[in-house]
Write an enzyme that holds these catalytic residues in place. Structure first.
Site: not given
Ligand code: NI
Length: 175
Positions: A46, A51, A93-94, A135-136, A139
């Protein structure tokens, strides 16, 4: 298509509330394509526009990481309209390299948003897919998964995070 730079924790864009997309123009379509490419290359399941340093409400999700086209979700202005139950599982998370922690999320959710053609989407998600949506969408609210941990847990993570960020700097992936 292009692979975009993924910004890391500490970057101010990750703390902003992202703006709704009012017009799905060519720029947005291109951004979405590049986000998919970036997510697949990372690899991740995702990605949210903040990000890649774009403070707009756009997310991409692909649990198959490019293996199955049918699993790719690109959603404009997503919002959770229903949620039910609870699940606890490990998340990463990236934008938060090297940290994996258990996070409480709803077990099932219904998400409403739009695809790139401007058609309304209504997605019912459970388990991992529900988790990734939450999660997204976090963000887009300027929230990282570690913000959902207890203050004590967050304090303990700080030194680990510092070491991970130093490793990233050595790799040259953070400017
Ligand atoms: Ni993330």
């Amino acid at each position: 298509m292009a692979v975009l730079e993924i910004i890391k924790i500490g970057h101010p864009t990750l703390s902003l509330k992202a703006k709704p997309i009012e017009n799905i123009n060519q720029e947005i379509v291109e951004l979405a394509r590049n986000m998919v490419e970036t997510m697949h290359q990372a690899p991740g399941i995702g990605l949210a526009a903040p990000q890649v340093n774009v403070s707009l409400r756009l997310i991409t999700i692909d649990l198959s990481v490019g293996e199955n086209k049918d699993e790719l979700i690109v959603m404009v202005n997503p919002e959770i309209v229903e949620e039910e139950g609870e699940q606890v599982s490990e998340e990463g998370c990236l934008s938060v390299p090297g940290i994996y922690e258990k996070v409480l999320r709803p077990a099932r959710i219904t998400v409403r948003g739009y695809n790139l053609d401007g058609q309304e989407l209504l997605v019912e998600a459970e388990d991992l897919l529900a988790r990734v949506f939450c999660h997204e969408i976090d963000h887009l609210e300027g929230k990282l998964f570690i913000d959902r941990l207890s203050p004590l847990k967050r304090r303990l993570l700080k030194s680990r995070l510092k070491k991970e960020m130093e490793k990233e700097m050595e790799k040259g992936s953070v400017g």
